[in-house]
Design an enzyme around this catalytic site. Structure first.
Site, PDB file in Angstrom:
ATOM      1  N   ASP A   1       0.823  -1.214   0.000  1.00  0.00           N
ATOM      2  CA  ASP A   1       0.000   0.000   0.000  1.00  0.00           C
ATOM      3  C   ASP A   1       0.852   1.256   0.000  1.00  0.00           C
ATOM      4  OD1 ASP A   1      -2.647  -0.287  -0.367  1.00  0.00           O
ATOM      5  OD2 ASP A   1      -3.223  -0.280   1.735  1.00  0.00           O
TER       6      ASP A   1
ATOM      7  N   ASP B   1      -9.349  -2.506   2.711  1.00  0.00           N
ATOM      8  CA  ASP B   1      -9.289  -1.941   4.059  1.00  0.00           C
ATOM      9  C   ASP B   1     -10.227  -2.656   5.015  1.00  0.00           C
ATOM     10  OD1 ASP B   1      -7.609  -0.125   2.867  1.00  0.00           O
ATOM     11  OD2 ASP B   1      -9.186   1.331   2.496  1.00  0.00           O
TER      12      ASP B   1
END
Length: 581
Positions: free
Chosen positions: A355, A417
């Site tokens: 990420d 997420d």
């Protein structure tokens, strides 16, 4: 097949991000009609001139259509100039500075440049900024056509830029959906796994099978998964218009499977529709499915197809997308299982680096200077299809922000997420039940996820740029669960998963007797070295015991001992998980 599709869809997990941009509004009213007006999105550069934040403080001036000219030379100016007007001119052939300098010299109080291409902030240099004192902004060609269609040619306009709220109210809805999905998915996955560990597997010889087996994540699978994520993201960056429809198709198939998996336990409780399909040779129907399950499958496919057809309807299609997305996340949390905290740490740390790299490092590697993650997640500006990836939860903005009129009318949160920390939450719940800790790990990890999500929203609002959500979620969940295990002095078991009860492979052999060693039967409990004259006690235990009635700590301590008298003989419950000889 469904598990493979779920893994392929998970490789596309992306999270939403917002990019700071100078958005404003142009309020248009008709000179001859009612005073009711309409707002349109504009993109401006405050270094030319600031716009008032309140519409009541903005000057309502005549909007003059001068789009037949690009305003690049004095010959393009009207004979009487643009005194107290806001001219509309066409973009191209010269710099923004050339256009606004001519407009300001002819008495204009602002300049709107109509663009058929992607809106970009009108830039210049420091000297040019100091020379110009009127605002300049870009308006889309589509909005210009709507202005003249709705209000005619005689219109007035006011330029203003309302304050952008730090957080929209819809973030509360996204927060509730995300935390609720993580909590429900973790609880469901943990309860389902624990039930399977404590109860013997039933072989269903009928047409219906038991629930699908979970997939344990190995280090090799983790590496393959990350490579798939990186490859898919790079391919989407370069071939977005071709691959976006592939991702939409995968989402439709995987989400309908997830919706079926979530609704099937509820449908099975219904008192009707238990009759089965007649004998046939079709690929699926030869299993004789129940009519109610067949109708449920058709319903799930229909919901997915309806979303696929109307996915670009901003008014209501987002509701279907969120429902399918939540069902997909719950299905993934139930299907994919991390067997140890070591595996959890490996997966979360690798995706943490993934990420951060694709959000903060890739802008230095791309020609445009944009993050690969952000550009793919929000859709490239030059995309011909104007399609958006569906791997996000989306909720419309609930305020009057300029962003609600511009290119981002929704607040987004990616499935990654939810799923990545959710796998850790599921592991914590399974460990909780096994060590009888009253779900303290599960509750603590879920609260840590909520705190990490709040920190992500705060960072997004303060920095006004794309944020890798796992940068905040991974430390919050990993540190909290690891610190709790250390405080409870269970870190060793938590790290290796050794607190889980294991299935007994075969019953142990009884002590030797005159006839030789004899194996214990499944339903019997035998006393070791029974004294002469005493009858052997063979109480029968139930073959299955619900997990909520089992105590793994007590069962783990059961062993075969040599008694000194019949009064203190120890029973060995065979066939129960957790017993050791």
């Amino acid at each position: 097949m469904a598990a493979a599709l779920a893994w392929l869809a998970a490789a596309c997990l992306l999270f939403a991000a917002q990019v700071a941009c100078e958005y404003g509004m142009v309020h248009v009213v008709s000179e001859t009609g009612s005073p009711k007006g309409k707002d349109y999105c504009i993109l401006y550069n405050p270094q030319w001139a600031h716009l008032p934040h309140d519409l009541s403080k903005a000057s309502l001036l005549q909007l003059r259509d001068w789009t037949t000219s690009m305003l690049c030379s004095p010959s393009d100016l009207p004979a009487k100039g643009f005194t107290n007007q806001i001219p509309l001119v066409t973009r191209g052939n010269c710099t923004f500075y050339d256009k606004v300098r001519l407009a300001q010299g002819s008495g204009a109080h602002g300049l709107l440049i109509v663009s058929k291409e992607t809106l970009v902030p009108p830039g210049g240099n420091k000297t040019q900024y100091e020379e110009i004192g009127i605002p300049v902004a870009l308006l889309s060609h589509k909005d210009m056509l709507d202005i003249f269609k709705s209000f005619g040619r005689a219109v007035r306009a006011a330029l203003y830029a309302p304050h952008e709220p730090m957080l929209d109210y819809n973030m509360v809805i996204i927060f509730v959906m995300a935390v609720g999905t993580v909590a429900l998915g973790g609880y469901w996955a943990g309860s389902r796994d624990v039930k399977k560990r404590y109860m013997k597997h039933k072989r269903d010889d009928g047409p219906e099978k038991q629930e699908d087996e979970a997939v344990d994540v190995t280090p090799v699978m983790t590496c393959v998964f990350v490579v798939m994520c990186c490859s898919m993201l790079v391919l989407l960056y370069y071939f977005y218009d071709h691959l976006v429809y592939v991702i939409i198709g995968i989402f439709c198939l995987a989400s309908s499977t997830g919706l079926y998996s979530c609704l099937s336990p509820l449908v099975q409780r219904l008192p009707f529709g238990k009759c089965r399909v007649c004998n046939n040779s079709l690929p699926y129907f030869h299993k004789f499915p129940q009519v109610r399950m067949l109708l449920l499958a058709l319903f799930c496919v229909a919901v997915s197809v309806v979303w696929g057809v109307f996915r670009n309807e901003d008014q209501w299609a987002w509701i279907l997308q969120d429902a399918l997305g939540i069902a997909f996340c719950l299905y993934m949390l139930k299907t994919i299982r991390l067997p140890t905290f070591k595996a959890c740490t490996l997966l979360l740390l690798v995706l943490f680096i993934y990420d951060v790299f694709f959000v903060f490092i890739t802008p230095f590697l791309t020609k445009s200077g944009n993050s690969i993650m952000v550009e793919v997640a929000t859709g490239p500006a030059d995309s011909a299809t104007h399609e958006k990836l569906p791997m996000v939860l989306k909720v419309p903005r609930l305020n009057t922000s300029p962003l609600a009129l511009c290119d981002r009318p929704f607040s987004l949160l990616g499935f990654g997420d939810i799923l990545v920390p959710g796998l850790l939450v599921a592991y914590c719940h399974r460990f909780d039940v096994q060590v009888q800790s009253s779900r303290v790990y599960f509750v603590a990890c879920t609260i840590a996820y909520g705190i990490g999500l709040l920190v992500t929203f705060m960072a997004l609002a303060l920095m006004q740029r794309g944020q890798p959500a796992l940068l905040y979620l991974v430390p919050c969940t990993l540190i909290t669960s690891g610190a709790l295990a250390l405080w409870r002095r269970e870190l060793g078991m938590f790290w290796t998963g050794s607190g889980f009860a294991k299935d007994i492979p075969q019953p142990p052999w009884a002590p030797a007797s005159a006839e030789g060693p004899q194996p214990l039967k499944d339903s019997e409990v035998v006393l070791s070295q029974q004294p002469p004259g005493e009858a052997q006690a063979k109480p029968t235990l139930p073959a299955e015991q619900p997990p909520e009635l089992a105590d793994p700590q007590n069962m783990a301590s059961v062993s075969v001992q040599e008694p000194t008298s019949p009064a203190n003989c120890t029973l060995e419950p065979t066939g129960l998980p957790g017993a050791s000889a």
